[in-house]
Every structure is written in structure tokens, then in C-alpha cells.
Design an enzyme around this catalytic site. Structure first.
Site, PDB file in Angstrom:
ATOM      1  N   ARG A  15      33.681  36.663  44.322  1.00 46.96           N
ATOM      2  CA  ARG A  15      34.336  37.525  45.306  1.00 46.96           C
ATOM      3  C   ARG A  15      34.779  38.863  44.712  1.00 46.96           C
ATOM      4  O   ARG A  15      35.091  39.808  45.414  1.00 46.96           O
ATOM      5  CB  ARG A  15      35.563  36.797  45.900  1.00 46.96           C
ATOM      6  CG  ARG A  15      35.196  35.637  46.809  1.00 46.96           C
ATOM      7  CD  ARG A  15      36.402  34.733  47.096  1.00 46.96           C
ATOM      8  NE  ARG A  15      36.673  33.796  45.992  1.00 46.96           N
ATOM      9  CZ  ARG A  15      37.704  32.952  45.962  1.00 46.96           C
ATOM     10  NH1 ARG A  15      38.576  32.941  46.953  1.00 46.96           N
ATOM     11  NH2 ARG A  15      37.872  32.139  44.935  1.00 46.96           N
ATOM     12  N   GLY A 138      45.026  26.824  48.273  1.00 51.42           N
ATOM     13  CA  GLY A 138      45.124  25.404  48.597  1.00 51.42           C
ATOM     14  C   GLY A 138      46.499  25.144  49.214  1.00 51.42           C
ATOM     15  O   GLY A 138      47.506  25.655  48.739  1.00 51.42           O
TER      16      GLY A 138
HETATM   17  C1  UD1 Z   1      42.253  27.648  43.162  1.00 49.28           C
HETATM   18  C2  UD1 Z   1      42.756  26.303  43.700  1.00 49.28           C
HETATM   19  C3  UD1 Z   1      43.669  26.593  44.901  1.00 49.28           C
HETATM   20  C4  UD1 Z   1      44.805  27.508  44.478  1.00 49.28           C
HETATM   21  C5  UD1 Z   1      44.291  28.780  43.831  1.00 49.28           C
HETATM   22  C6  UD1 Z   1      45.443  29.555  43.224  1.00 49.28           C
HETATM   23  C7  UD1 Z   1      41.019  24.636  43.287  1.00 49.28           C
HETATM   24  C8  UD1 Z   1      39.933  23.833  43.900  1.00 49.28           C
HETATM   25  N1  UD1 Z   1      41.637  25.482  44.105  1.00 49.28           N
HETATM   26  O1  UD1 Z   1      41.459  28.239  44.156  1.00 49.28           O
HETATM   27  O2  UD1 Z   1      44.190  25.378  45.403  1.00 49.28           O
HETATM   28  O3  UD1 Z   1      45.613  27.814  45.606  1.00 49.28           O
HETATM   29  O4  UD1 Z   1      43.349  28.476  42.775  1.00 49.28           O
HETATM   30  O5  UD1 Z   1      45.046  30.803  42.763  1.00 49.28           O
HETATM   31  O6  UD1 Z   1      41.331  24.462  42.125  1.00 49.28           O
HETATM   32  N2  UD1 Z   1      37.051  28.178  37.122  1.00 49.28           N
HETATM   33  C9  UD1 Z   1      36.388  27.600  36.062  1.00 49.28           C
HETATM   34  N3  UD1 Z   1      35.281  26.852  36.316  1.00 49.28           N
HETATM   35  C10 UD1 Z   1      34.820  26.614  37.564  1.00 49.28           C
HETATM   36  C11 UD1 Z   1      35.518  27.203  38.641  1.00 49.28           C
HETATM   37  C12 UD1 Z   1      36.628  27.973  38.387  1.00 49.28           C
HETATM   38  O7  UD1 Z   1      36.765  27.768  34.904  1.00 49.28           O
HETATM   39  O8  UD1 Z   1      33.815  25.919  37.690  1.00 49.28           O
HETATM   40  C13 UD1 Z   1      38.230  29.013  36.845  1.00 49.28           C
HETATM   41  C14 UD1 Z   1      38.071  30.435  37.310  1.00 49.28           C
HETATM   42  O9  UD1 Z   1      37.538  31.253  36.276  1.00 49.28           O
HETATM   43  C15 UD1 Z   1      39.485  30.854  37.700  1.00 49.28           C
HETATM   44  C16 UD1 Z   1      40.157  29.530  38.041  1.00 49.28           C
HETATM   45  O10 UD1 Z   1      39.330  28.496  37.545  1.00 49.28           O
HETATM   46  O11 UD1 Z   1      40.167  31.465  36.648  1.00 49.28           O
HETATM   47  C17 UD1 Z   1      40.367  29.343  39.528  1.00 49.28           C
HETATM   48  O12 UD1 Z   1      39.110  29.393  40.191  1.00 49.28           O
HETATM   49  P1  UD1 Z   1      38.955  30.122  41.586  1.00 49.28           P
HETATM   50  O13 UD1 Z   1      37.541  30.042  41.991  1.00 49.28           O
HETATM   51  O14 UD1 Z   1      39.562  31.473  41.541  1.00 49.28           O
HETATM   52  O15 UD1 Z   1      39.822  29.159  42.514  1.00 49.28           O
HETATM   53  P2  UD1 Z   1      40.468  29.496  43.931  1.00 49.28           P
HETATM   54  O16 UD1 Z   1      39.431  29.426  44.965  1.00 49.28           O
HETATM   55  O17 UD1 Z   1      41.257  30.722  43.855  1.00 49.28           O
HETATM   56 CA    CA Z   2      41.612  32.245  42.257  1.00 48.82          CA
END
Ligand code: UD1
Ligand code: CA
Length: 448
Positions: A15, A138
């Protein structure tokens, strides 16, 4: 009590629409993930593990020597944590999990969260906050005030979407129950990802104690997923930094348009106009005046200095110096007390002793200039022959006439005077006059 921290930073950040990994985008000069990693190192965590994946080399370049686990495919936040399983398998303390995209979190918040988690003997504690517009986060689903799970935006029903308490993406888990629950999560959801948030419902179904720790200041948990949110985070951080400076006695004309990085130090009664950009390891003394369109990076500046519309890099500027408008100090310059450099003057790797003046259109590179010497308009130290750099040394109380070329290496003695328009290729001894220019020819009545 033992604590390990785990920062999720492997995601691409779709995004964000960027070639740079999301977590490397900067908030007030600091890459988001670095900010989080720095805080984690301050809260007494015995090990800080990063989960890296997308463009991990770029992230490692910024973070330096850190411990990390690779998530080769980004299959969700739960999958990310599973990668650290080995590192956590013999650990029976608390694992605090954070996201690399929440740069506004404060160290104090993490400390309070951990304390609360320990005191309430919970298996899991979720950091939460209330958002009027909770879109994208979430939602914390509760029954009889007890957490039953976290539901992501994509899976939320209208009823759940109306819940305003959101998941900050920061949790304390007891390691054992975290690992047990991770074995049970799946990717049967809208995104086809392994959600870390599914661990909560599993914990609850196993009668584990799950608590929420509500944060009043919801700015702090802002997750940065897009450039709109990045701008918002910059505004909030800028406000924090600038308010602190004002509390310390700095005068800002417009705190919303003054750009100061966290590492910068400023003395009291220094006045800063809108449009100033102060960066890196910069320190500015008291009673200075920094006008708009000025960028200062990695400089040490004394008291009573005035800078107008200029760029100053990696230099030392002593007290009562005046600079600009439109001057450029390049690295390793040292301006001693009461020096003045004015319009369109560039100084590089040069020392100007006390009281030197170079008011207009001048280049001083690889030079030393003695006390009180006056450098006329258009003076240039010709320091480069296309291959090598050479030095110019000018003594004290000298007067360099306008439009002088000083072809380095060359030494100009104390109290000497150079006639305007000269090209000086040989040393000039002290007290001498040196002129090198063709004689003027005047033909009377020539126009007739
Ligand atoms: C996530 C939470 C959501 C919360 C929000 C807060 C989940 C499923 N959802 O959503 O409940 O309200 O954060 O900001 O956890 N990342 C990895 N590997 C992956 C996917 C993500 O390392 O496979 C890392 C990303 O780099 C990032 C973090 O995890 O730093 C969060 O991922 P992101 O995709 O931003 O989650 P949100 O959709 O924001
Ligand atoms: Ca996030």
C-alpha cells in the site's frame, strides 16, 4: 523476569507504493524500523530479533549489525513469527512482538505494557487504543469485557467494523503459549495469510488469560501503510520534537513548518523561522537566528550566530558568525568567531580565522585565511588542476581585491594587498602589493 523482543519487518508494504521497503521510510529523518529497534534496545530486552524478508539487504544496511531471521515468503504476520520459532523454543519468558511500521510508539508505553502484562499474570496482553475511524485496523472483539479475539478489517462484519477499540500490533506473549497457538493458525481467510492475530482466539479457547492494555494517546500506535499515513506520522513526530524545543526555550515562529530531526540540539532564545531544516548531529547555541530556507546538517554552531537562506554541511561555526543569504558551507569548514560570509559564497574544507570577511561571490576551497583578512567580491581559490587538489594559505589582515584568482598552491603573506582582477600564481610576501593585470588603454575621442 525475562523479555525478548521481536520486530516484524519482512513485508513489502504494497500500500506504500514504493521501491523502498516500507519500514525504511523515514519519520523526521529516522527510518521507521530503526526507531522501533532503538526503543527495543532500551527496555531491557535480552534479545531483539528482527524478521526480515523483502529487500532484507537494504534493511540490514540501515540497521547494521543486528540479529535477524529471514522470512523468505511473506505469508502473513503469524507466518513471520513462526520463522523465529527456533530462537524462542527454549525460552520461557515473555516475547514482546512489535511491527516495524509503528514509529510513534514511546519507550515508556512499552515499559508500562510489559509491567502490566507481568502484574496481571496474563498469557497474552494486547496493546490497544480507541479510534473514531478504526478503518484498516484489527478490531478487539470482547464479550462481557473479556477479549475473545481480533478480527481483521477484511473479515469484519458490519457489527465488528463498528468496534472502535483497535489492535496496535504490539503484544506481550508468554513464549510457550505463543508457540503452541502458532502451530494451530491457518490461512483460511480473505487475504490467504497466516494472521498473528488468530493466536488470540486460540489462547482464549484454551482458557489462557488474555488482557488488553488501553493506550490513551492513540497517535502513538499509528501504523504506517501508505504515504498519507507517513505524512501524518511526520506531522505528529514534528509536533513532539518542536514542542520539546519550545519547552526548552527555543523560539519557533511556526512549529508546523520547521523541520528538526530528533538528534538536533538547540540552545535557548534561538529563533527559528519557518522553512528551516535542521538535520543529523547538529547543535546550535543560544541566541542564534536561523532564517527560512536554511538547511543545516551535522554542524556545531556557537552562540549569537545568524544564518539566512543558506546550506551548511559538516562544519564548525563559532559564535557571532553571520552567514548568507545564499551561502554554502561544505564539509570540514571552520568559521571562527565573528566571521562573515555573505551572498553566493562557497567555502569547502577551509578555516577562516576570527573576523574574516568574504561578503560576495567567492569560492574558498582547501584554504586557510588569517584573522581579519578581507576577501573581495569574486575571489576564487583555484584549488584543482583537473587531477589534484592544492592548498591556499592567506595570512592575517590581508586585503584580496575583487575578482582575484589565487592559483594554488600559493601563499599570501600577512598584511599584503592584492590588486583587483589579479591572477596570482606566485607567493606574495607580507606587507607587499601584488598586481597582475594588463594595463588599461584609453584612446581619447575614439567614439567620434
Ligand atoms: C496488522 C494487524 C492488525 C493491526 C495492525 C496495527 C495482523 C494480521 N494484523 O495489520 O490487527 O491493527 O497491524 O498496525 O497482524 N510483516 C511481515 N511478514 C509478513 C507480513 C507482514 O514481517 O508476511 C510485517 C510488516 O513488514 C509490518 C508488520 O508485519 O511491519 C505488519 O504488517 P501489515 O501488513 O502492515 O499489517 P496490517 O495490515 O497493518
Ligand atoms: Ca501496518
Amino acid at each position: 523476569m525475562s523479555l525478548k523482543t521481536l520486530i516484524l519487518a519482512a513485508g513489502k508494504g504494497t500500500r506504500m507504493k514504493s521501491n523502498l521497503p516500507k519500514v525504511l521510510h523515514k519519520v523526521c529523518g529516522i527510518p521507521m524500523v530503526k526507531k522501533i529497534a532503538d526503543i527495543c534496545s532500551q527496555i531491557g530486552s535480552e534479545e531483539n530479533i528482527l524478521i526480515l524478508g523483502h529487500k532484507k539487504e537494504e534493511v540490514l544496511k540501515v540497521l547494521g549489525d543486528i540479529e535477524y531471521v529471514e522470512q523468505k515468503e511473506q505469508l502473513g504476520t503469524g507466518h513471520a513469527v513462526i520463522q523465529a520459532k527456533e530462537k524462542l523454543s527454549n525460552f520461557d519468558g515473555t516475547v514482546m512482538i512489535l511491527c516495524g511500521d509503528t514509529p510513534l510508539l514511546r519507550k515508556e508505553t512499552l515499559e508500562s505494557l510489559y509491567k502490566f502484562h507481568k502484574e496481571s499474570n496474563a498469557a497474552t496482553t494486547i496493546l490497544t487504543s480507541i479510534y473514531e475511524n478504526p478503518f484498516g485496523y484489527g478490531r478487539i472483539v470482547k464479550q462481557d469485557e473479556k477479549v475473545v479475539g481480533i478480527v481483521e478489517e477484511k473479515e469484519a462484519t458490519e457489527e465488528i467494523k463498528a468496534i472502535k477499540e483497535v489492535n496496535a500490533g504490539v503484544y506481550c506473549f508468554e513464549a510457550k503459549s505463543l508457540l503452541e497457538a502458532l502451530d494451530k493458525i491457518n490461512n483460511n481467510n480473505e487475504k490467504g495469510e497466516y494472521y498473528l492475530t488468530d493466536v488470540i482466539a486460540i489462547n482464549v479457547s484454551e482458557d489462557k488469560v488474555v488482557k488488553t492494555f488501553l493506550l490513551e494517546d492513540n497517535d502513538e500506535i499509528l501504523g504506517i501503510n501508505s504515504k498519507i499515513e507517513l505524512e501524518k506520522a511526520n506531522c505528529i513526530m514534528r509536533d513532539r520534537i518542536n514542542s520539546q524545543h519550545m519547552e526548552n526555550g527555543v523560539i519557533l515562529i511556526d512549529k508546523n513548518n520547521t523541520y528538526i530531526e530528533e538528534s538536533v540540539k538547540i540552545g535557548q532564545d534561538t529563533l527559528i523561522y519557518p522553512g528551516a531544516l535542521l538535520q543529523g548531529e547538529t547543535s546550535i547555541g543560544e541566541n542564534c537566528e536561523i532564517l527560512g530556507n536554511t538547511r543545516i546538517i551535522d554542524c556545531q554552531i556557537g552562540n549569537d550566530v545568524r544564518v539566512e537562506s543558506s546550506i551548511l554541511e559538516e562544519s564548525i561555526i563559532e559564535s557571532k558568525v553571520t552567514i548568507g543569504p545564499f551561502a554554502h558551507l561544505r564539509p570540514k569548514s571552520h568559521l571562527k568567531e565573528e566571521v562573515h560570509i555573505g551572498n553566493f559564497v562557497e567555502v569547502k574544507k577551509s578555516t577562516l580565522e576570527k573576523g574574516v570577511k568574504a561578503g560576495h561571490l567567492t569560492y574558498l576551497g582547501d584554504a586557510t585565511v588569517g584573522e581579519k583578512t578581507n576577501i573581495g567580491a569574486g575571489t576564487i581559490t583555484c584549488n584543482y588542476d583537473g587531477k589534484n587538489k592544492f592548498k591556499t594559505s592567506i595570512g592575517k589582515n590581508a586585503f584580496i581585491g575583487s575578482d582575484t584568482m589565487l592559483v594554488a598552491p600559493v601563499n599570501i603573506g600577512d598584511n599584503s594587498l592584492i590588486g583587483a582582477g589579479s591572477v596570482i600564481t606566485k607567493d606574495v610576501p607580507e606587507n607587499a602589493l601584488a598586481v597582475s593585470r594588463s594595463k588599461q588603454v584609453t584612446k581619447f575621442d575614439w567614439r567620434k
